[in-house]
Design an enzyme around this catalytic site. Structure first.
Site, PDB file in Angstrom:
ATOM      1  N   CYS A  37       0.799  -1.221   0.000  1.00 20.30           N
ATOM      2  CA  CYS A  37       0.000   0.000   0.000  1.00 20.30           C
ATOM      3  C   CYS A  37       0.830   1.270   0.000  1.00 20.30           C
ATOM      4  CB  CYS A  37      -0.961  -0.021   1.170  1.00 20.30           C
ATOM      5  SG  CYS A  37      -1.952  -1.518   1.117  1.00 20.30           S
ATOM      6  N   HIS A  63      -9.620   2.099  -0.939  1.00 21.42           N
ATOM      7  CA  HIS A  63      -8.179   1.892  -0.774  1.00 21.42           C
ATOM      8  C   HIS A  63      -7.610   1.406  -2.103  1.00 21.42           C
ATOM      9  CE1 HIS A  63      -4.326   1.096   0.690  1.00 21.42           C
ATOM     10  NE2 HIS A  63      -4.586   0.542   1.851  1.00 21.42           N
ATOM     11  N   PHE A 121       1.392  -3.204   4.358  1.00 21.37           N
ATOM     12  CA  PHE A 121       1.740  -4.568   4.745  1.00 21.37           C
ATOM     13  C   PHE A 121       3.199  -4.780   4.349  1.00 21.37           C
ATOM     14  CE2 PHE A 121      -2.644  -6.897   4.527  1.00 21.37           C
ATOM     15  CZ  PHE A 121      -3.056  -6.179   5.629  1.00 21.37           C
ATOM     16  N   LYS A 126      -9.815   7.911   1.879  1.00 21.80           N
ATOM     17  CA  LYS A 126     -10.187   6.521   1.534  1.00 21.80           C
ATOM     18  C   LYS A 126     -11.654   6.249   1.857  1.00 21.80           C
ATOM     19  CE  LYS A 126      -5.740   4.057   1.885  1.00 21.80           C
ATOM     20  NZ  LYS A 126      -4.782   5.077   2.364  1.00 21.80           N
ATOM     21  N   HIS A 150      -3.081   7.890   6.036  1.00 23.84           N
ATOM     22  CA  HIS A 150      -3.241   6.572   5.423  1.00 23.84           C
ATOM     23  C   HIS A 150      -4.666   6.095   5.708  1.00 23.84           C
ATOM     24  CE1 HIS A 150      -2.075   2.933   3.512  1.00 23.84           C
ATOM     25  NE2 HIS A 150      -2.271   2.192   4.582  1.00 23.84           N
ATOM     26  N   GLU A 190      -1.812   5.128  13.586  1.00 24.36           N
ATOM     27  CA  GLU A 190      -1.445   6.349  12.856  1.00 24.36           C
ATOM     28  C   GLU A 190      -1.701   7.591  13.712  1.00 24.36           C
ATOM     29  OE1 GLU A 190      -3.356   6.794   9.040  1.00 24.36           O
ATOM     30  OE2 GLU A 190      -1.948   8.360   8.435  1.00 24.36           O
TER      31      GLU A 190
END
Lengths: 88, 411
Positions: B163, B339, B399, B334, B302, B313
């Site tokens: 991502c 996403h 990830f 998002k 994010h 975050e």
């Protein structure tokens, strides 16, 4: 439909080439096909005739003429049909 | 070290919220979501929610272009690149082409072609796949087709770090120019993995938000108490980056100055995020740009909408910004465009640049129930004007632990 007719149809459909340019003595190179076009052409030919072009049988194919392709197809079709060929 | 300034001179989007940047931004400001139900037929029908890009390849490519040779991800990338190049109004002469390159990010690459290939092999004919499959699914196909399209002879690189892929690709492109290896870069990323198989793979992670029964468009709820996962999206975003002086000389419209890039890894777990890792990337980006935390006026988070991401975050932002963390608008767009995975960093960086240009910060949609652990100003519901906005930050975490943070300054 002869083998030639079927091959000609593939050229016309796949590459938008006018049928009158697909003559027996035309080379693939002269028809403006690049190496990737040839790979696709082989795939289409394999599908149409239910044959498998051997992996090593591709070298030099760009300089081959349409007639040579037609002859190779006929040969492979004949081999596929023979029980002695042992299938694929 | 040779250190040059970098201008962003072109923006190009193919997004679930549309392709025209101004339209996309006003939809975001209004809290409009592109998330919809999506169904897959097959041995067993299944329905999910996702944000699809309304993309008609025949509108973007001439009939003679052999689009069947290209995976959807590459078509989206080429269309976004074309939009970015057109927006930049650059004229590429031969000298500049040799000094120009492509920097691309994607997480899963040619997911559609890959799935089609396996379906063909397993369901139809175990002996046959399409002849140009390799050229379609290789992860660098998109970058290379862009380079071929524009005749660019400089670096042509593809980054794949889930991502944060396209935040990395933009950050690394910026470094190519900053340190003198290239004068112009087309940079960004794309993702197109809204396929039946990839949905199943994500479902198996138990990380997708369930459909909001009352309003499917509101299924993704970043930073909310009732958040429950991410919603997949697809699309592409590309920017044109140029050496600053050259951009000024040619009279380019400069959207913003690309001011800093920070890259770090969590190095602890393949999925579990780290406050320190994320904070380190933000601090590195600020230091790289010579900026203090006080100069950042908007953070595009994010903000995936997963339980763990949003609280981690939030803590990382507090570690970096201290008390000021509560006074900076932080939003997760998002919630509206889904996403985009490998394309997310680029799309969200472009949105952050649009915030600079339009002097407004987009909201976090679907944030009604506050979570005491997520206590920053997430701009819930509606966007707001930000007349004095100076610098923006865009966060991307992945990830695998790769964190990438981009910072831009008003031009």
């Amino acid at each position: 439909m002869t083998t030639f007719d079927k091959v000609q149809t593939i050229f016309v459909k796949k590459y938008d080439l006018p049928a009158e340019r697909i003559v027996p003595e035309a080379t693939l190179e002269s028809l403006g096909l690049d190496s990737l076009d040839l790979i696709e052409l082989l795939f289409e030919v394999e599908e149409e005739f239910n044959i498998r072009v051997p992996q090593e049988g591709v070298a030099g194919v760009r300089s081959a003429t349409v007639q040579q392709i037609v002859d190779s197809v006929d040969k492979l079709v004949a081999e596929e049909g023979m029980p002695a060929a042992g299938g694929r | 070290m040779n250190s040059r300034r970098v201008a962003v001179t072109g923006l190009g989007l193919v997004s679930p919220l549309g392709d025209e940047p101004g339209d996309v931004f006003s939809r975001l400001m209004n809290g409009q979501s592109a998330v919809r139900e999506i169904s897959f037929d097959g041995p067993k029908r299944h329905t999910n929610v996702a944000a699809c890009a309304p993309f008609d390849a025949t509108r973007h490519f001439p009939p003679q272009q052999r689009i069947e040779h290209l995976d959807r991800v590459t078509l989206l990338a080429l269309a976004a690149a074309a939009a970015a190049v057109a927006d930049s109004a650059i004229e590429l002469d031969d000298d500049l082409k040799r000094r120009s390159g492509v920097s691309f990010g994607t997480g899963m690459g040619a997911a559609n072609a890959l799935e089609e290939t396996f379906a063909q092999l397993l369901l139809r004919d175990p002996d046959r796949v399409k002849p140009l499959t390799v050229l379609k699914v290789m992860n660098n196909a998109s970058a290379s087709h862009i380079a071929i399209r524009y005749g660019l002879g400089g670096p042509d690189l593809t980054y794949s770090c889930a991502c944060s892929s396209s935040a990395c690709s933009i950050g690394e492109a910026y470094r190519q120019i900053r340190h003198g290896y290239a004068d112009l870069m087309i940079a960004g990323g794309a993702e197109a993995e809204l396929t039946s198989g990839f949905f199943k793979a994500w479902e198996a992670m138990h990380i997708l938000a369930p459909r909001d029964g009352a309003n499917p468009a509101a299924s993704c709820k970043p930073f909310a108490k009732n958040r429950n996962g991410l919603v997949l999206g697809e699309g592409a975003a590309m920017v044109v980056l140029e050496e600053w002086e050259a951009a000024v000389r040619r009279g380019a419209r400069i959207h913003a100055e690309m001011a800093g890039y920070g890259s770090s890894n969590d190095h602890q777990h393949i999925t579990k995020p780290s406050v320190d890792g994320q904070a380190r990337a933000m601090k590195l980006a600020l230091a790289d740009g010579g900026l203090s935390p006080d100069e950042i006026d908007y953070v595009n988070a994010h903000g995936t909408g997963t339980i763990l991401n949003d609280v981690t975050e939030t803590m990382a932002i507090k570690q970096v910004f201290g008390d000021r963390a509560y006074r900076i608008p932080v939003s997760s767009t998002k919630s509206m465009h889904g996403h985009l995975l490998g394309g997310a960093g680029a799309l969200e960086f472009v949105i952050a640049l649009l915030a600079l240009r339009h002097r407004g910060v987009p909201p976090t949609a679907n944030l009604e129930l506050r979570d005491p652990e997520c206590d920053l100003d997430y701009v819930p519901g509606q966007g707001r004007a930000a007349p004095d906005i100076r610098c923006v930050m865009s966060n991307s975490f992945a990830f695998g632990g790769t964190n990438a943070v981009l910072v831009a300054r008003r031009a």
